[in-house]
Scaffold this active site. Structure first.
Site, mmCIF file in Angstrom:
data_model
loop_
_atom_site.group_PDB
_atom_site.id
_atom_site.type_symbol
_atom_site.label_atom_id
_atom_site.label_comp_id
_atom_site.label_asym_id
_atom_site.label_seq_id
_atom_site.Cartn_x
_atom_site.Cartn_y
_atom_site.Cartn_z
ATOM 1 N N TYR A 177 14.471 -78.970 52.545
ATOM 2 C CA TYR A 177 15.314 -78.844 53.732
ATOM 3 C C TYR A 177 14.902 -79.891 54.764
ATOM 4 O O TYR A 177 13.814 -80.442 54.704
ATOM 5 C CB TYR A 177 15.228 -77.435 54.320
ATOM 6 C CG TYR A 177 13.931 -77.107 55.012
ATOM 7 C CD1 TYR A 177 12.882 -76.501 54.316
ATOM 8 C CD2 TYR A 177 13.749 -77.386 56.360
ATOM 9 C CE1 TYR A 177 11.697 -76.191 54.943
ATOM 10 C CE2 TYR A 177 12.559 -77.076 57.002
ATOM 11 C CZ TYR A 177 11.535 -76.481 56.288
ATOM 12 O OH TYR A 177 10.351 -76.173 56.924
ATOM 13 N N CYS A 178 15.833 -80.132 55.717
ATOM 14 C CA CYS A 178 15.551 -81.135 56.745
ATOM 15 C C CYS A 178 16.149 -80.695 58.075
ATOM 16 O O CYS A 178 16.043 -79.536 58.439
ATOM 17 C CB CYS A 178 16.025 -82.506 56.310
ATOM 18 S SG CYS A 178 17.760 -82.571 55.803
ATOM 19 N N ARG A 179 16.770 -81.642 58.797
ATOM 20 C CA ARG A 179 17.166 -81.353 60.177
ATOM 21 C C ARG A 179 18.471 -80.595 60.323
ATOM 22 O O ARG A 179 18.645 -79.840 61.288
ATOM 23 C CB ARG A 179 17.287 -82.658 60.949
ATOM 24 C CG ARG A 179 15.967 -83.318 61.199
ATOM 25 C CD ARG A 179 16.181 -84.685 61.797
ATOM 26 N NE ARG A 179 14.911 -85.297 62.137
ATOM 27 C CZ ARG A 179 14.762 -86.594 62.388
ATOM 28 N NH1 ARG A 179 15.809 -87.387 62.333
ATOM 29 N NH2 ARG A 179 13.581 -87.086 62.683
ATOM 30 N N PHE A 207 16.606 -76.754 59.450
ATOM 31 C CA PHE A 207 15.687 -75.827 60.089
ATOM 32 C C PHE A 207 16.238 -75.202 61.375
ATOM 33 O O PHE A 207 16.104 -73.983 61.566
ATOM 34 C CB PHE A 207 14.350 -76.530 60.381
ATOM 35 C CG PHE A 207 13.372 -75.657 61.079
ATOM 36 C CD1 PHE A 207 12.743 -74.600 60.416
ATOM 37 C CD2 PHE A 207 13.092 -75.844 62.430
ATOM 38 C CE1 PHE A 207 11.850 -73.770 61.076
ATOM 39 C CE2 PHE A 207 12.202 -75.010 63.098
ATOM 40 C CZ PHE A 207 11.576 -73.975 62.424
#
Lengths: 222, 222
Positions: A177-179, A207
């Site tokens: 996962y990222c931004r 997130f």
DNA sequence: TTCTTATTCAAGTATCCACTTGAATAAGAA
DNA sequence: TTCTTATTCAAGTGGATACTTGAATAAGAA
């Protein structure tokens, strides 16, 4: 009470936040700051702008009350003023996606086609976490992981992924996962891992959306 | 995929809606359009601007995908493109109220002090409606009532209230509502009715918020 | 103190924006 | 067709905005 002049002044005031958000570079700043506080120079690097220009953008956001700043030694850290700002940013994205047809092209031009990308929902990830048969990878830059992450996630920024591939535990499926929806880090990570023959998927959005749903998070630098 | 140029273009596209909202006059237009569709000349009168200027503002909103228009005979009616726009406008108001201290002064300058104003919540109004001991007054301009209103409400625009006071049923308490938190119509109506010795209260916020909560509405001009 | 580093300030330029005025469309009525 | 009405278009002006460059602060290290 209630004459034209005051009404105009009120609505002019109400839209200040919109004007502050009404610039692509400042929106990028908000998107990064949604991950946690950052100093000016790092923010400048994130949005590929000069430090002077970034500083001025940050001060515009500050004046509009969208961010706040604190000094720590020689650096000044900026952060979002409150969750209301994240909600505004999300509402703006939703509106844009829903209504400007041209945006679809822009999204495709930047993120490419995600049709063939293995993507899982937050609900699905929570189920898998309870079962314990999944490795969660936080592929954002280190300071963002430090500011808060999904419980049990390993920090492995995409920039380091190639050289640190062996650190990814064998066995379970990997979820990166990222931004958020307009961040490519997790896409790139999934691509790289899949090329290595690993089973990998991208968490939908990122997130901030996980946090906004009230799902558990770890280490908000208390 | 994913180089600077495309990223900048994407974020520039995402903020188009914010730029469109980033003008006091256009925000006033959105606030009025949240009540229902209206032709250009009426909108120009509502925001106290020339028709040419209003037309250009509307076209800016149109290009940003926030509103849509339809021709009917000789007039062109504008309306909000979708509920997402209302949500964006509400998110903007929330952010502004939460963060810019200066806004408090602007609100006070325009709406005055509501501390001594009799105000009731939507929940309370629903209870009273079930009991049936309340008269609901829609004090917005007629076309907004026609575009949809609270079931059982009487249309009595503030501009006509003084001359049509006798039309207000005797007996129950009166609840007046209007466009929303920054609209003074209901405040003025409550003042006028109270001066006449009637028991009157203002509904918190306005019709769009009632509708947004999924509460029953009447006559959406099907 | 001086030197270094992170950030802000100030000045300059090209572009964009809000509003005005007056002309141009475009649908409907006579 | 001509006349009327509602809206849009086009040109012009003063003011805001984004980014650049180079100088000024201001905290910490030497």
């Amino acid at each position: 009470m209630g004459h034209h002049q005051e009404k105009e002044a009120l609505f002019d005031g109400l839209v200040e936040a919109a004007r502050a958000l009404g610039n692509g570079r400042r929106a990028e700043l908000i998107d990064v700051l949604a991950q946690g506080e950052r100093p000016v120079d790092e923010l400048a690097a994130e949005i590929n702008q000069s430090i002077a220009n970034t500083s001025q953008h940050l001060q515009r956001l500050l004046r509009a009350g969208l961010v706040c700043s604190r000094r720590s030694g020689t650096r000044i850290y900026y952060s979002l003023a409150s969750p209301a700002v994240e909600r505004l940013w999300r509402a703006l994205r939703d509106t844009a996606e829903a209504h400007t047809e041209a945006l679809g092209d822009l999204v495709r031009a930047y993120v490419g086609d995600r049709a063939d990308l293995n993507m899982i929902t937050r609900d699905e990830l929570r189920r898998r976490l309870r079962q314990g048969d999944v490795v969660v990878l936080d592929v954002r830059p280190q300071p963002e992981y430090d500011a808060g992450h999904i419980p049990g996630a390993l920090s492995l920024p995409v920039s380091d992924l190639k050289s640190r591939l062996r650190e990814v535990p064998q066995g379970g499926e990997i979820v990166a996962y990222c931004r958020g929806p307009y961040c490519l880090y997790a896409d790139e990570a999934v691509q790289m891992l899949t090329d290595e023959g690993r089973r990998a998927a991208r968490l939908e959005e990122g997130f901030p959306e996980w946090k906004a749903e009230g799902l558990p998070i770890e280490h908000p630098t208390t």
